[in-house]
Design an enzyme around this catalytic site. Structure first.
Site, short mmCIF file in Angstrom:
data_model
loop_
_atom_site.label_atom_id
_atom_site.label_comp_id
_atom_site.label_asym_id
_atom_site.label_seq_id
_atom_site.Cartn_x
_atom_site.Cartn_y
_atom_site.Cartn_z
N HIS A 81 -6.75 -8.23 -2.86
CA HIS A 81 -8.58 -7.49 -3.08
C HIS A 81 -8.32 -5.83 -3.10
O HIS A 81 -7.66 -5.86 -3.36
CB HIS A 81 -9.19 -8.09 -1.34
CG HIS A 81 -7.96 -7.50 -0.55
ND1 HIS A 81 -7.38 -7.99 0.25
CD2 HIS A 81 -8.53 -5.60 0.39
CE1 HIS A 81 -6.34 -6.99 0.57
NE2 HIS A 81 -6.70 -6.08 1.40
N TYR B 199 0.64 -1.47 0.50
CA TYR B 199 -0.06 -0.08 -0.34
C TYR B 199 1.05 1.69 0.02
O TYR B 199 2.11 1.35 0.87
CB TYR B 199 -1.16 -0.11 1.33
CG TYR B 199 -1.82 -0.77 1.47
CD1 TYR B 199 -3.43 -0.61 0.33
CD2 TYR B 199 -2.13 -2.05 1.52
CE1 TYR B 199 -4.33 -1.52 0.42
CE2 TYR B 199 -2.98 -3.09 1.82
CZ TYR B 199 -4.07 -2.12 1.14
OH TYR B 199 -5.71 -2.82 0.70
N ARG C 240 -3.16 -12.04 2.74
CA ARG C 240 -4.24 -11.66 2.66
C ARG C 240 -4.44 -11.57 1.08
O ARG C 240 -3.52 -11.59 0.45
CB ARG C 240 -4.24 -10.12 2.47
CG ARG C 240 -5.06 -9.19 3.82
CD ARG C 240 -6.15 -9.81 4.78
NE ARG C 240 -6.97 -10.02 4.37
CZ ARG C 240 -7.92 -9.80 3.66
NH1 ARG C 240 -7.92 -8.56 3.33
NH2 ARG C 240 -9.58 -9.86 3.32
N HIS D 99 -10.54 -3.25 -1.66
CA HIS D 99 -11.72 -2.66 -0.79
C HIS D 99 -12.46 -2.00 -1.46
O HIS D 99 -12.05 -0.56 -2.22
CB HIS D 99 -10.45 -1.64 0.69
CG HIS D 99 -9.76 -2.34 0.69
ND1 HIS D 99 -10.16 -3.12 2.08
CD2 HIS D 99 -8.52 -2.70 1.22
CE1 HIS D 99 -10.08 -3.73 2.92
NE2 HIS D 99 -8.50 -3.42 2.25
N TYR E 44 -0.34 -9.84 0.30
CA TYR E 44 0.42 -8.81 1.22
C TYR E 44 0.40 -9.47 2.41
O TYR E 44 -0.57 -10.48 2.79
CB TYR E 44 0.11 -8.05 0.85
CG TYR E 44 -1.14 -7.35 1.27
CD1 TYR E 44 -1.62 -6.89 2.99
CD2 TYR E 44 -2.36 -6.75 1.14
CE1 TYR E 44 -2.24 -6.55 3.74
CE2 TYR E 44 -3.32 -6.48 1.71
CZ TYR E 44 -4.03 -6.40 2.85
OH TYR E 44 -4.53 -5.16 3.18
FE FE2 Z 1 -6.65 -4.64 1.97
#
Ligand code: FE2
Length: 221
Positions: free
Chosen positions: A147, A95, A144, A149, A134
């Site tokens: 995906h 991110y 995870r 959000h 990640y």
């Molecule tokens: Fe996320």
């Protein structure tokens, strides 16, 4: 609606985050808050806000994709003019955020945030790159699934639904406490997008379809 429970011990941060007392809102009712709180206007969106691949000088690295679908109410009617926002990791699973310490490279050409309004058919559309999986430290070897959000606003800031969209066939589904916090498999599948050859654009991008159905698509607390 099939919200996952506030408290799902396998998803460790819910242990501290989940309310320990009854919520006040069902007693008060949301109307007084919604009628007196700020609302957003539609004039602020930029022409490139829906395209996460053109927000910098160069193109981001990764697999370019188109993600589109409709926002529908519980009766299947289109929800028009709804503000849909997305945020996601880059192709390496990192991110653009100070809190993300995953030792994967940042991409100077990718911020990972976008927004658009649904059209007259309730449809949203984003151009982006496929996010990477990640690690997230929830437990040993916790990763995870890839995906994106999603947030959908109603007509007031207090009317907001937040959830995550996944990609079909991800091998991490079975190991993810967030995905697995939704008890029913059929409800979990509502969060998985569908690869769509008609949305796929020749020589340019793979296409995924994902509808958001109010009162049906699982949402986060
Ligand atoms: Fe996320």
């Amino acid at each position: 609606m099939t919200h996952p429970p506030y408290l799902h011990p396998g998803y460790r941060s819910t242990v501290l985050r989940a309310p320990s007392q009854d919520l006040l809102m069902p007693k008060l009712g949301p109307d007084s808050v919604e009628l007196t709180s700020p609302v957003f206007g539609h004039q602020e969106l930029g022409l490139r806000d829906h395209d996460l691949t053109v927000q910098h000088a160069g193109e981001p690295l990764g697999e370019r994709i188109v993600v589109t679908g409709r926002v529908l109410d519980g009766a299947g009617r289109p929800v028009r003019g709804a503000l849909v926002e997305v945020w996601q990791a880059n192709a390496s699973g990192r991110y653009h955020h100070l809190g993300d310490l995953h030792p994967a490279p940042l991409d100077p050409n990718f911020t990972g945030a976008g927004r658009c309004l649904t059209d007259g058919d309730g449809r949203y559309r984003f151009v982006t790159i496929k996010p990477g999986a990640y690690p997230w430290g929830n437990h040993h070897n916790a990763w995870r699934p890839a995906h994106i959000h999603f947030s959908v606003f109603g007509t007031a800031f207090t009317q907001r639904l937040v959830t995550q969209m996944y990609f079909p066939g991800d091998p991490l589904f079975a190991y993810d406490p967030i995905f697995q916090s939704i008890p029913d498999e059929r409800d979990r599948e509502k969060l998985v997008s569908r690869f769509d050859m008609d949305t796929t654009t020749p020589e340019w991008a793979l296409g995924y379809q994902w509808d958001i159905v109010l009162d049906d698509t699982p949402m986060e607390a």
